[in-house]
Design a protein around this motif. Structure first.
Motif, mmCIF file in Angstrom:
data_model
loop_
_atom_site.group_PDB
_atom_site.id
_atom_site.type_symbol
_atom_site.label_atom_id
_atom_site.label_comp_id
_atom_site.label_asym_id
_atom_site.label_seq_id
_atom_site.Cartn_x
_atom_site.Cartn_y
_atom_site.Cartn_z
ATOM 1 N N LEU A 111 -50.576 -60.739 66.039
ATOM 2 C CA LEU A 111 -49.866 -59.537 66.931
ATOM 3 C C LEU A 111 -50.803 -58.514 67.194
ATOM 4 N N ALA A 112 -51.265 -58.111 68.504
ATOM 5 C CA ALA A 112 -52.211 -57.086 68.822
ATOM 6 C C ALA A 112 -51.644 -55.556 68.462
ATOM 7 N N PRO A 113 -52.754 -54.867 67.706
ATOM 8 C CA PRO A 113 -52.225 -53.610 67.101
ATOM 9 C C PRO A 113 -51.662 -52.680 67.892
ATOM 10 N N ALA B 55 -61.400 -48.637 65.329
ATOM 11 C CA ALA B 55 -60.940 -49.047 64.002
ATOM 12 C C ALA B 55 -60.146 -50.217 64.279
ATOM 13 N N LEU B 56 -59.206 -50.278 65.060
ATOM 14 C CA LEU B 56 -58.292 -51.248 65.410
ATOM 15 C C LEU B 56 -58.807 -52.213 66.397
ATOM 16 N N SER B 57 -59.943 -52.140 66.923
ATOM 17 C CA SER B 57 -60.509 -53.125 67.812
ATOM 18 C C SER B 57 -59.518 -53.166 69.077
ATOM 19 N N ILE B 58 -59.391 -52.206 69.582
ATOM 20 C CA ILE B 58 -58.540 -51.985 70.615
ATOM 21 C C ILE B 58 -59.573 -52.241 72.065
ATOM 22 N N PRO B 59 -59.259 -52.913 72.899
ATOM 23 C CA PRO B 59 -60.145 -53.267 73.993
ATOM 24 C C PRO B 59 -60.649 -51.727 74.723
ATOM 25 N N ARG B 60 -61.750 -51.699 75.170
ATOM 26 C CA ARG B 60 -62.266 -50.509 75.863
ATOM 27 C C ARG B 60 -61.344 -50.174 77.000
ATOM 28 N N SER B 61 -60.860 -51.023 77.755
ATOM 29 C CA SER B 61 -59.950 -50.974 79.026
ATOM 30 C C SER B 61 -58.668 -50.512 78.535
ATOM 31 N N CYS C 2 -48.917 -41.909 70.046
ATOM 32 C CA CYS C 2 -49.092 -42.101 68.520
ATOM 33 C C CYS C 2 -50.651 -41.708 68.136
ATOM 34 N N GLY C 3 -51.535 -41.769 68.902
ATOM 35 C CA GLY C 3 -52.837 -41.581 69.028
ATOM 36 C C GLY C 3 -53.674 -42.872 68.801
ATOM 37 N N LEU C 4 -53.059 -44.041 68.775
ATOM 38 C CA LEU C 4 -53.653 -45.396 68.646
ATOM 39 C C LEU C 4 -54.806 -45.767 69.428
ATOM 40 N N LEU C 5 -54.670 -44.882 70.906
ATOM 41 C CA LEU C 5 -55.803 -45.331 71.624
ATOM 42 C C LEU C 5 -56.818 -44.066 71.835
ATOM 43 N N GLU C 6 -56.916 -43.292 70.834
ATOM 44 C CA GLU C 6 -58.083 -42.428 70.847
ATOM 45 C C GLU C 6 -59.359 -43.037 70.368
ATOM 46 N N ALA C 7 -60.333 -42.581 70.600
ATOM 47 C CA ALA C 7 -61.727 -43.406 70.366
ATOM 48 C C ALA C 7 -61.874 -43.993 69.047
ATOM 49 N N ASP C 8 -61.663 -43.158 67.919
ATOM 50 C CA ASP C 8 -61.780 -43.544 66.585
ATOM 51 C C ASP C 8 -60.787 -44.616 66.161
ATOM 52 N N ALA C 9 -59.606 -44.246 66.475
ATOM 53 C CA ALA C 9 -58.396 -45.407 66.106
ATOM 54 C C ALA C 9 -58.738 -46.518 66.901
ATOM 55 N N ALA C 10 -59.151 -46.513 68.158
ATOM 56 C CA ALA C 10 -59.234 -47.669 68.806
ATOM 57 C C ALA C 10 -60.238 -48.561 68.360
#
Length: 297
Positions: free
Chosen positions: A276-278, A55-61, A45-53
């Motif tokens: 819940l984590a995004p 914006a959603l505060s997804i951990p770099r790991s 879904c593209g959530l782990l791409e740099a910009d989306a990650a």
């Protein structure tokens, strides 16, 4: 619980019955070929791409374009016509495979004095080392699933006053989701003397009624079928007294973090997440979709 694979493969090799094959076995793994499942849906879904990650505060790991590329490559290999038949092929070795039948494992025994149905009398596995925090967290989460499911069983039983059942499932393939629930009820969940029989009868009535079945307040309209093969393996399924279904997914907070200095990892009490984590949301939505038209959440 699900029956041993040696019993499942004696039946028809159809996609709906994939839900009867236990998770983390070679048969279950084979059925993932070319199929979009929970482990890849966030990347797809593209959530782990740099910009989306960011914006959603997804951990770099967890983020990175390589994850999306890996998901795309996986989906390019659509399931072969013989995949289902291969997953149901008899395996002579399974007749003596303790991992495939918990009842054959002498590490467990009945204990009338225990609060649980069976007591562990075996020996703990030797400790393993992990080179990075990601692998340590994955291993931690896997070890905590059983505890989480037990907590869910106690919670559901208390809240529903015994009028619900928490059940084991394998891979729920979306194109055969309702048929999969029917196979689970008939071949796994409904046994003589097993709890939750009334719930399973109500679910069977819903499945027989099809589109005319009564819907629960939380039931949403089912989206159109996907052109990409979709499936999910929730940690369990909750069947309620009215025959409606909810998926159960256990998530735990790992205490392992990357350390500074010479140490690779250190332990910190990070506490439970407040929300819940995004990056988990796509997995849960996929599980709800794969669980069929009678799943409300």
């Amino acid at each position: 619980s699900l029956p041993p694979a040696r019993d499942v493969v004696r039946g028809a090799p159809v996609l709906a019955r994939a839900a009867l094959l236990r998770q983390d076995t070679w048969r279950w793994d084979l059925l993932h070929e070319g199929r979009l499942t929970g482990s890849r849906v966030a990347a797809a879904c593209g959530l782990l791409e740099a910009d989306a990650a960011a914006a959603l505060s997804i951990p770099r790991s967890l983020a990175g374009r390589n994850r999306a590329l890996a998901a795309a490559n996986h989906l390019r290999g659509r399931p072969a016509s013989g995949t289902v038949a291969a997953a149901f092929a008899p395996d002579d070795g399974e007749e003596e495979d303790d991992d495939d039948d918990d009842d054959a494992d002498d590490s467990w025994c009945a204990d009338a004095a225990s609060a649980y149905a069976r007591a562990f009398v075996g020996t703990a596995p030797p400790p393993r080392g992990y080179s990075d925090a990601t692998r340590a967290r994955l291993a931690w989460g896997k070890r905590q699933e059983g505890v989480g499911i037990l907590a869910a069983v106690n919670f559901v039983d208390d809240r529903e006053r015994g009028a619900a059942a928490v059940c084991e499932v394998g891979l729920l393939c979306a194109e055969a989701s309702d048929a999969a629930l029917g196979a689970l009820v008939d071949e796994a969940w409904r046994r003589d003397g097993a709890p939750g029989v009334e719930c399973f009868d109500a679910l069977s009535a819903r499945l027989r009624a099809g589109g005319d079945a009564p819907r629960s307040p939380g039931d949403a309209p089912r989206p159109p079928a996907s052109t990409v093969p979709v499936g999910a393996s929730p940690d369990g399924v909750v069947v309620r007294a009215d025959g409606s279904v909810d998926v159960l997914e256990v998530k735990s907070v790992s205490p392992f973090v990357s350390a500074s200095g010479n140490a690779k990892l250190e332990v910190r009490d990070r506490g439970p997440h407040a929300e819940l984590a995004p990056w988990i949301v796509p997995q849960l939505m996929l599980e709800i979709y794969a669980a069929g038209s009678h799943c409300g959440g």
